[in-house]
Write a protein that holds these residues in place. Structure first.
Motif, short mmCIF file in Angstrom:
data_model
loop_
_atom_site.label_atom_id
_atom_site.label_comp_id
_atom_site.label_asym_id
_atom_site.label_seq_id
_atom_site.Cartn_x
_atom_site.Cartn_y
_atom_site.Cartn_z
N GLY A 1 0.88 -1.12 0.05
CA GLY A 1 0.01 -0.14 0.05
C GLY A 1 0.85 1.25 0.02
O GLY A 1 0.55 2.31 -0.74
N VAL B 1 -14.58 4.94 0.56
CA VAL B 1 -14.19 3.37 0.58
C VAL B 1 -14.87 2.91 1.70
O VAL B 1 -15.41 1.88 1.72
CB VAL B 1 -12.70 2.88 0.66
CG1 VAL B 1 -12.62 1.53 0.91
CG2 VAL B 1 -12.26 3.05 -1.06
N ILE C 1 -11.21 0.05 -5.96
CA ILE C 1 -10.71 -0.65 -4.92
C ILE C 1 -11.55 -1.61 -4.36
O ILE C 1 -11.11 -2.72 -3.89
CB ILE C 1 -10.32 0.26 -3.76
CG1 ILE C 1 -9.14 1.50 -4.34
CG2 ILE C 1 -9.81 -0.35 -2.58
CD1 ILE C 1 -8.60 2.29 -3.37
N VAL C 2 -12.92 -1.26 -3.91
CA VAL C 2 -13.78 -2.04 -3.31
C VAL C 2 -14.05 -3.48 -4.26
O VAL C 2 -14.33 -4.55 -3.65
CB VAL C 2 -15.22 -1.61 -3.07
CG1 VAL C 2 -16.29 -2.31 -2.77
CG2 VAL C 2 -14.76 -0.37 -2.07
N ASN D 1 -11.37 -5.87 -4.08
CA ASN D 1 -11.28 -6.51 -2.69
C ASN D 1 -12.44 -7.42 -2.31
O ASN D 1 -12.17 -8.58 -1.66
CB ASN D 1 -11.44 -5.31 -1.60
CG ASN D 1 -11.36 -6.20 -0.16
OD1 ASN D 1 -12.44 -5.98 0.55
ND2 ASN D 1 -10.42 -6.59 0.36
N LEU E 1 -1.43 -1.78 -5.71
CA LEU E 1 -2.75 -1.61 -4.90
C LEU E 1 -3.65 -2.90 -5.02
O LEU E 1 -4.19 -3.35 -3.98
CB LEU E 1 -3.47 -0.66 -5.92
CG LEU E 1 -4.95 -0.50 -5.41
CD1 LEU E 1 -5.05 0.40 -4.09
CD2 LEU E 1 -5.55 0.60 -6.52
N THR F 1 -5.06 -4.50 -1.41
CA THR F 1 -6.40 -4.65 -1.16
C THR F 1 -6.72 -5.95 -0.98
O THR F 1 -7.44 -6.28 0.12
CB THR F 1 -7.22 -3.99 -2.30
OG1 THR F 1 -6.77 -4.66 -3.36
CG2 THR F 1 -7.02 -2.46 -2.29
N ARG F 2 -6.05 -7.05 -1.45
CA ARG F 2 -6.27 -8.35 -1.32
C ARG F 2 -5.70 -8.80 0.22
O ARG F 2 -6.12 -9.95 0.58
CB ARG F 2 -5.74 -8.86 -2.36
CG ARG F 2 -6.56 -9.25 -3.67
CD ARG F 2 -5.65 -9.92 -4.85
NE ARG F 2 -7.10 -9.97 -5.83
CZ ARG F 2 -6.70 -10.55 -6.92
NH1 ARG F 2 -5.47 -11.05 -7.32
NH2 ARG F 2 -7.77 -10.40 -7.97
N ALA G 1 -9.71 -3.19 1.57
CA ALA G 1 -9.97 -1.95 0.75
C ALA G 1 -9.75 -0.79 1.72
O ALA G 1 -9.11 0.32 1.09
CB ALA G 1 -11.07 -2.04 0.19
N THR G 2 -10.07 -0.57 2.98
CA THR G 2 -10.22 0.56 3.45
C THR G 2 -8.65 0.96 3.80
O THR G 2 -8.32 1.98 3.87
CB THR G 2 -11.11 0.29 4.95
OG1 THR G 2 -12.48 0.03 4.27
CG2 THR G 2 -11.22 1.84 5.66
N ALA H 1 -5.80 -0.18 2.84
CA ALA H 1 -5.16 -0.07 1.56
C ALA H 1 -5.33 1.35 0.96
O ALA H 1 -4.51 1.99 0.80
CB ALA H 1 -5.36 -0.72 0.42
N SER H 2 -6.59 1.94 1.23
CA SER H 2 -6.88 3.24 0.64
C SER H 2 -6.38 4.45 1.48
O SER H 2 -5.94 5.49 1.39
CB SER H 2 -8.38 3.36 0.49
OG SER H 2 -9.15 3.45 1.88
#
Length: 296
Positions: A15, A112, A169-170, A173, A237, A241-242, A246-247, A249-250
């Protein structure tokens, strides 16, 4: 104090790399724009070169390019979202200052988190606190004392960029259909969609595809733009996220405006103000707090 999990050890650095590499956009893009290259051409070559580099890498690894029709549909959506985010952001620069646009774009961690709440994934209080603090840090970074009113069109374009990036992103994920697709292959298809879209934009415009792209320096800038802010940032990214969600990572995307500001200061001679230093420190403290408090 429990050690970080394997996912955290992989996800948090990924990230951070995402934010840093994406923040290098001005380093390669600004010189090209100053030389008169149209935005459509810059973005087309950015994506096209990235696709060629990534495609060669996948071929060397003997990676299968086969995907199902269902996966193709999801990847098409991801490509459209990622491309739309770039278009909205560059268009916003025509109406409002880049610093203000960056601030508004960094609403995407909040978006997100809100989207994830609707999906019944509620972030913990340390994550919410980090979101608020990092956004506050970015707001402080971009304060320059200007009293100029923001153009509503630019604000809406920036918000649009933040929203589609949050959706991007979501989906990475949460979508199970693409869960088995390797990060590099996912990146390849998402960027391929972008290359096709920007080529179409060039064909519909009056600009020559190579306008302003003369000399070795221009093509080296395009190569750097394709490799770091595009291939590396998109792939990391997906990894982030994986592995950490997602949150989180953002939130780590705060390194994007931090990097962009440092590039502007060190490379383009822009002023490093006290607000910038304070904003960077607040953001780094918030990120460190989130990592320390959320071990899962």
């Amino acid at each position: 104090m429990k050690p970080l999990s394997r996912n955290a050890i992989i996800g948090y650095p990924a990230g951070i790399i995402t934010g840093i590499t994406y923040g290098l956009n001005p380093l390669f893009g600004v010189p090209l724009m100053r030389d008169g290259a149209p935005i459509e051409s810059i973005l087309f070559f950015r994506y096209a070169i990235a696709v060629l580099l990534l495609g060669a890498f996948l071929l060397l690894r003997r990676q299968s390019f086969r995907i199902s029709w269902k996966q193709a549909g999801v990847l098409l959506v991801l490509g459209l979202l990622y491309t739309s985010s770039s278009i909205f952001l560059f268009e916003a620069y025509n109406y409002i200052a880049s610093g203000l646009a960056t601030t508004i774009i960094f609403l995407y961690p909040v978006l997100v988190a809100i989207i994830m709440v609707f999906l019944r994934v509620v972030p913990s209080w340390p994550v919410w606190l980090s979101i608020v603090a990092t956004f506050a840090g970015v707001v402080i970074m971009t304060q320059n004392g200007s009293s100029q009113a923001a153009d509503p069109t630019g604000v809406l374009l920036s918000l649009g960029s933040a929203l589609v990036y949050a959706l991007f992103i979501v989906i990475i994920n949460r979508n199970k259909a693409i869960g088995s697709i390797p990060n590099s292959l996912l990146t390849f298809y998402a960027l391929s969609v972008g290359a096709v879209i920007f080529f179409g934009k060039i064909m519909m415009s009056d600009a020559e595809i190579t306008t302003g792209l003369t000399g070795h320096t221009a093509w080296l800038s395009l190569l750097g733009l394709a490799l770091l802010p595009t291939v590396v940032s998109t792939a990391t990214l997906a990894i982030a996220t994986r592995n950490i969600g997602a949150t989180k990572a953002s939130v780590l995307g705060v390194f994007e405006p931090v990097t962009a500001i440092l590039v502007g200061t060190l490379v383009f001679g822009e002023t490093l103000t006290a607000n910038i230093v304070v904003g960077i420190l607040i953001s780094i403290v918030a990120i460190t707090f989130m990592i320390a408090m959320t071990k899962r």
